[in-house]
Scaffold this motif. Structure first.
Motif, PDB file in Angstrom:
ATOM      1  N   ASN A  56       0.826  -1.209   0.000  1.00  0.00           N
ATOM      2  CA  ASN A  56       0.000   0.000   0.000  1.00  0.00           C
ATOM      3  C   ASN A  56       0.860   1.258   0.000  1.00  0.00           C
ATOM      4  OD1 ASN A  56      -2.400  -1.446   0.030  1.00  0.00           O
ATOM      5  ND2 ASN A  56      -2.539  -1.464   2.257  1.00  0.00           N
ATOM      6  N   ILE A 214     -11.243  -1.906   2.776  1.00  0.00           N
ATOM      7  CA  ILE A 214     -10.512  -3.113   2.379  1.00  0.00           C
ATOM      8  C   ILE A 214     -10.365  -4.051   3.567  1.00  0.00           C
ATOM      9  CG2 ILE A 214      -8.315  -4.037   1.553  1.00  0.00           C
ATOM     10  CD1 ILE A 214      -7.860  -1.462   0.058  1.00  0.00           C
ATOM     11  N   ASP A 228      -9.753   1.667   0.158  1.00  0.00           N
ATOM     12  CA  ASP A 228      -9.324   1.787  -1.233  1.00  0.00           C
ATOM     13  C   ASP A 228      -9.911   3.091  -1.759  1.00  0.00           C
ATOM     14  OD1 ASP A 228      -8.950   1.696  -3.963  1.00  0.00           O
ATOM     15  OD2 ASP A 228      -9.749  -0.328  -4.227  1.00  0.00           O
ATOM     16  N   THR A 234      -4.436   3.803  -1.204  1.00  0.00           N
ATOM     17  CA  THR A 234      -5.202   3.458  -0.019  1.00  0.00           C
ATOM     18  C   THR A 234      -5.058   4.549   1.033  1.00  0.00           C
ATOM     19  OG1 THR A 234      -3.311   2.218   0.860  1.00  0.00           O
ATOM     20  CG2 THR A 234      -4.969   0.970  -0.358  1.00  0.00           C
TER      21      THR A 234
END
Length: 269
Positions: A56, A214, A228, A234
């Motif tokens: 991420n 998420i 998300d 993210t």
């Protein structure tokens, strides 16, 4: 190089922490080789959660995602390194090799001339600055509106998300903030306020970012929620367990994150 010698350690983010350094590029290479985040995590000695956090962070750091994730259960699913990710890997390998050659030459020079020394705060020995901010986004400054004391800066981090940031005019001058400049936005995970996805709610927060949950990881008091927000990016938010339960936060639910413009930090690479 012999043991104890200077070792090259290249990072793509020396202003805001070691978010894309050796360990994370090693993970990226293993994901490219194995096609799985869980398998790559085992290969480099990371926990599954640490690997997901690294993925991420890398996707947030670069203009375009380096990794496309395909969730498939608690510890399954696949992952694909994008062309952008392969280019980043290639550049990192080339620069690391080149840096190694430069350092090797420096070591030869230093060992041959004991009068040569470097100050503790020189480039080679300076520590990489780290940050506790969980969210770090690369973007381009679109506009700067000047005021008597503060300035309003618009930073575009994706086609659909532009952050409004309030900083002092002194910071604008020191950082040479202007349209077109590349910058990073740092947002602590404790900063976003999560609300139900409802446009009717009026608040003073300048930034409203809608995303899809998420994951939700409850703790003793607080829960870590990852959204998300599109384009492979993210947003991590820390909320109380009671709030997570009250909002019925579960994967797949759409929620909005509110972020005050004065609570975002701008940094330049």
């Amino acid at each position: 190089m012999v043991k104890g010698s200077i070792q090259p350690a290249l990072t793509f983010e020396n202003q805001t922490g070691d978010r894309a350094g050796e360990e994370r590029f090693a993970l990226l290479a293993e994901i490219d080789r194995l096609g799985s985040i869980s398998a790559a995590a085992k290969a480099v000695g990371l926990s599954y959660k640490a690997a997901w956090d690294a993925v991420n962070a890398m996707n947030n750091l670069f203009p375009r995602p380096l990794i496309i994730k395909r969730p498939g259960g608690a510890h399954g699913g696949g992952a694909e390194v994008t062309e952008e990710g392969r280019r980043a890997l290639a550049v990192h390998r080339l620069l690391t090799a080149t840096l190694g050659e430069i350092i090797s030459g420096l070591e030869t020079t230093i060992s041959g001339d004991p009068s040569i020394s470097f100050p503790a705060n020189s480039l080679l020995w300076s520590p990489v600055m780290r940050t506790s901010a969980r969210n770090c986004y690369h973007g381009t400054i679109e506009a700067v509106t000047h005021g008597a004391v503060n300035a309003e800066v618009l930073l575009k981090i994706s086609p659909d998300v532009t952050l409004t940031v309030i900083i002092t005019e002194q910071s604008v001058a020191n950082l040479k903030i202007a349209p077109g400049v590349q910058a990073y936005a740092l947002i602590k995970a404790s900063t976003p306020i999560l609300i139900e996805d409802d446009d009717k709610i009026m608040t003073s927060a300048r930034n409203r970012i809608t995303g899809t949950v998420i994951s939700v990881e409850p703790g003793a008091v607080n829960a870590e929620v990852v959204l998300d927000i599109g384009e492979g990016k993210t947003l991590c938010a820390i909320v109380t367990d009671d709030s997570a339960e009250g909002l019925a936060l579960v994967p797949g639910k759409s929620v909005t994150a509110l972020i005050k413009s004065s609570q975002i930090i701008l940094a330049l690479g």
